[in-house]
Design an enzyme around this catalytic site. Structure first.
Site, PDB file in Angstrom:
ATOM      1  N   ARG A 173      31.236  50.943  43.921  1.00 21.65           N
ATOM      2  CA  ARG A 173      31.880  49.747  44.473  1.00 21.65           C
ATOM      3  C   ARG A 173      33.267  50.082  45.046  1.00 21.65           C
ATOM      4  O   ARG A 173      33.778  49.360  45.873  1.00 21.65           O
ATOM      5  CB  ARG A 173      32.051  48.679  43.374  1.00 21.65           C
ATOM      6  N   ARG A 177      39.978  56.810  49.761  1.00 21.60           N
ATOM      7  CA  ARG A 177      40.398  56.940  51.161  1.00 21.60           C
ATOM      8  C   ARG A 177      41.446  58.026  51.330  1.00 21.60           C
ATOM      9  O   ARG A 177      42.325  58.167  50.484  1.00 21.60           O
ATOM     10  CB  ARG A 177      40.983  55.613  51.662  1.00 21.60           C
ATOM     11  N   ARG A 249      28.682  41.093  29.510  1.00 23.10           N
ATOM     12  CA  ARG A 249      30.085  41.101  29.106  1.00 23.10           C
ATOM     13  C   ARG A 249      30.642  39.722  29.418  1.00 23.10           C
ATOM     14  O   ARG A 249      30.250  39.098  30.420  1.00 23.10           O
ATOM     15  CB  ARG A 249      30.885  42.147  29.898  1.00 23.10           C
ATOM     16  N   ARG A 279      43.412  43.838  32.949  1.00 26.78           N
ATOM     17  CA  ARG A 279      44.293  43.561  34.083  1.00 26.78           C
ATOM     18  C   ARG A 279      45.053  42.264  33.857  1.00 26.78           C
ATOM     19  O   ARG A 279      44.667  41.443  33.020  1.00 26.78           O
ATOM     20  CB  ARG A 279      43.512  43.500  35.397  1.00 26.78           C
ATOM     21  N   GLU A 300      43.545  39.599  31.086  1.00 24.23           N
ATOM     22  CA  GLU A 300      42.079  39.583  31.042  1.00 24.23           C
ATOM     23  C   GLU A 300      41.543  40.597  30.026  1.00 24.23           C
ATOM     24  O   GLU A 300      41.850  41.784  30.102  1.00 24.23           O
ATOM     25  CB  GLU A 300      41.586  39.905  32.451  1.00 24.23           C
ATOM     26  N   TYR A 348      24.636  42.234  39.179  1.00 23.09           N
ATOM     27  CA  TYR A 348      26.082  42.179  39.438  1.00 23.09           C
ATOM     28  C   TYR A 348      26.228  41.824  40.922  1.00 23.09           C
ATOM     29  O   TYR A 348      26.135  42.692  41.780  1.00 23.09           O
ATOM     30  CB  TYR A 348      26.626  43.574  39.144  1.00 23.09           C
ATOM     31  N   ASP A 350      28.205  40.046  44.240  1.00 19.23           N
ATOM     32  CA  ASP A 350      29.404  39.462  44.847  1.00 19.23           C
ATOM     33  C   ASP A 350      29.035  38.120  45.484  1.00 19.23           C
ATOM     34  O   ASP A 350      27.874  37.850  45.759  1.00 19.23           O
ATOM     35  CB  ASP A 350      29.966  40.417  45.901  1.00 19.23           C
TER      36      ASP A 350
HETATM   37  N1  UDP Z   1      37.323  50.432  37.665  1.00 20.81           N
HETATM   38  C1  UDP Z   1      38.118  51.326  36.983  1.00 20.81           C
HETATM   39  N2  UDP Z   1      39.475  51.235  37.137  1.00 20.81           N
HETATM   40  C2  UDP Z   1      40.056  50.310  37.920  1.00 20.81           C
HETATM   41  C3  UDP Z   1      39.237  49.398  38.627  1.00 20.81           C
HETATM   42  C4  UDP Z   1      37.874  49.472  38.472  1.00 20.81           C
HETATM   43  O1  UDP Z   1      37.625  52.157  36.234  1.00 20.81           O
HETATM   44  O2  UDP Z   1      41.301  50.278  37.989  1.00 20.81           O
HETATM   45  C5  UDP Z   1      35.856  50.524  37.467  1.00 20.81           C
HETATM   46  C6  UDP Z   1      35.386  49.603  36.333  1.00 20.81           C
HETATM   47  O3  UDP Z   1      34.310  50.226  35.658  1.00 20.81           O
HETATM   48  C7  UDP Z   1      34.900  48.386  37.092  1.00 20.81           C
HETATM   49  C8  UDP Z   1      34.307  49.017  38.344  1.00 20.81           C
HETATM   50  O4  UDP Z   1      35.161  50.124  38.629  1.00 20.81           O
HETATM   51  O5  UDP Z   1      33.941  47.667  36.361  1.00 20.81           O
HETATM   52  C9  UDP Z   1      34.194  48.077  39.532  1.00 20.81           C
HETATM   53  O6  UDP Z   1      35.467  47.581  39.837  1.00 20.81           O
HETATM   54  P1  UDP Z   1      35.699  46.182  40.569  1.00 20.81           P
HETATM   55  O7  UDP Z   1      37.139  46.094  40.887  1.00 20.81           O
HETATM   56  O8  UDP Z   1      34.707  46.071  41.661  1.00 20.81           O
HETATM   57  O9  UDP Z   1      35.347  45.162  39.375  1.00 20.81           O
HETATM   58  P2  UDP Z   1      35.366  43.537  39.338  1.00 20.81           P
HETATM   59  O10 UDP Z   1      36.537  43.068  40.142  1.00 20.81           O
HETATM   60  O11 UDP Z   1      34.023  43.110  39.875  1.00 20.81           O
HETATM   61  O12 UDP Z   1      35.525  43.263  37.879  1.00 20.81           O
END
Ligand code: UDP
Length: 384
Positions: A173, A177, A249, A279, A300, A348, A350
């Protein structure tokens, strides 16, 4: 006589299907167990600060799908919004997704793009030919140091599992870059509905022929009262959990308010184990076109979803997929019921994918009705 449709759930899946079928002349009744529409996208103004809050956590609309983008823009003005995520790890702040600034700051370098790419490639574990797990994917493409700093602990907090137990698709996901673009998403369109997601969904539902029953659970036994049911609740709940509960979860939010600007950004990830939350989101930054003196933030926390919790992320490991298969087999024996959305298909998803699939599901239903053939239990294969 007009045909009667029951839709279970007033999130994007249910609302979009209701909209399409009501326009085609059906009577649609929506049954929503909660006391509000819009599912986990629900947004409302915080009474203390006036800030528009994403009640079930941050939702940023981003898509490459023309049809989904065109659809949502019919129901709300979209304000420009670019998600730029910061990450704190080992007492330092970085920018995500991993980009040239992240790499240069993390390693104390001044690389140009090609140099950074060669450097990161040299860190990747090339003995991993076909990465299957999250950990293998990370080690192969960014190497151990970045993996441990940004992904390993965050993922364990988020999923309660070691990254060696999770599929590579979760990490896929996130882009990596070799330029200074720190837009979290790669998509062509990105934005926020000017008055929040709930107002948008309210407009989607404003079609004669749609009735919404809030705070009302739908009993599967009532399906015979309708010509067809679209079910966007958890697939295992429809079958009374006969094959056990599909694991999810769930999230807990510790809400706090302050004056001014608490963290200077909408999303800051905490990637190491100095904090047990994943976060902090500061919701006024999701509406940068608004002005507010006070601020409201969500810390969170992720944990296993228990019986009375709100399900968020399906786990979908090998074991859960085998369990899902049993429910899919059961679902295929049902008549006049179609399972849709994140909970109905245990994926999962979007928001844009949910909306696009709901439009495709409606197309398929209307075509089946015209051709007088039965509508299948799934418009999209949930096991694919
Ligand atoms: N992830 C991570 N560190 C970060 C952000 C994301 O390890 O700082 C991993 C984590 O396993 C997460 C996945 O990447 O579930 C997908 O991230 P995304 O930001 O897409 O998650 P969402 O916003 O859907 O919770």
């Amino acid at each position: 006589m007009k045909k009667n449709i029951a839709i279970v759930g007033a999130g994007f899946s249910g609302a979009v299907i209701a909209n399409q079928l009501a326009h085609a002349g059906y009577n649609v009744e929506i049954f929503e167990a909660r006391d509000h529409i819009a599912g986990n996208c629900h947004s409302e103004r915080d009474s203390e600060t006036g800030v528009m809050v994403h009640v079930y956590g941050p939702h940023i609309f981003h898509t490459d799908n023309e049809r989904a983008w065109e659809f949502v823009n019919r129901f709300s003005e979209f304000k420009p919004y670019v998600n730029r995520v910061k990450a704190i790890t080992n007492h330092r702040v970085f920018t995500l997704p991993i980009n040239l600034l992240t790499i240069n700051q993390f390693f104390g370098k001044t690389f140009r793009p090609a140099e950074a790419e060669a450097f990161i490639q040299s860190l990747g574990d090339k003995s991993i030919e076909n990465p299957a797990t999250f950990e293998e994917q990370a080690l192969r493409f960014v190497g151990r140091e970045l993996y441990e700093a940004f992904f390993k602990t965050y993922t364990m907090k988020q999923w309660g599992l070691h990254p060696s137990e999770l599929p590579a698709s979760i990490l896929k996901r996130l882009p990596v870059r070799f330029n200074y673009d720190d837009n979290y998403f790669n998509h062509k369109y990105q934005g926020m509905p000017a008055n929040g997601y709930t107002a948008l969904v309210e407009n989607v539902l404003k079609v004669p022929g749609i009735t919404v029953h809030l705070g009302t659970r739908f009993d599967p036994a009532a399906k015979s009262d309708y010509d067809h049911v679209f079910y966007s609740g958890p697939i295992d709940a429809w079958f009374n959990h006969v094959e056990g509960r599909l694991p999810y979860r769930t999230l807990d939010f510790e809400v706090f308010r302050d004056t001014g600007d608490y963290q200077g950004n909408a999303v800051i990830n905490y990637c190491d184990d100095s904090q047990s939350y994943t976060r902090i989101t500061e919701h006024k930054h999701f509406s940068p076109w608004e002005q507010h003196e006070r601020t409201v933030c969500y810390m969170e926390y992720s944990r296993q979803c228990e019986e009375n919790d709100t399900p968020y992320y399906p786990i979908r490991q090998a074991r859960e997929k085998a369990q899902l298969e049993k429910y899919v087999d059961l679902a295929r024996t049902e008549t006049n019921v179609t399972f849709v959305g994140r909970l109905g298909t245990y994926r999962y998803l979007d928001m844009d994918v949910t909306i696009h699939e709901a439009l495709q599901t409606s197309d398929k239903f209307l075509a089946a009705a015209r051709e007088k053939v039965p509508m299948p239990a799934f418009a999209i294969d949930p096991l694919a």
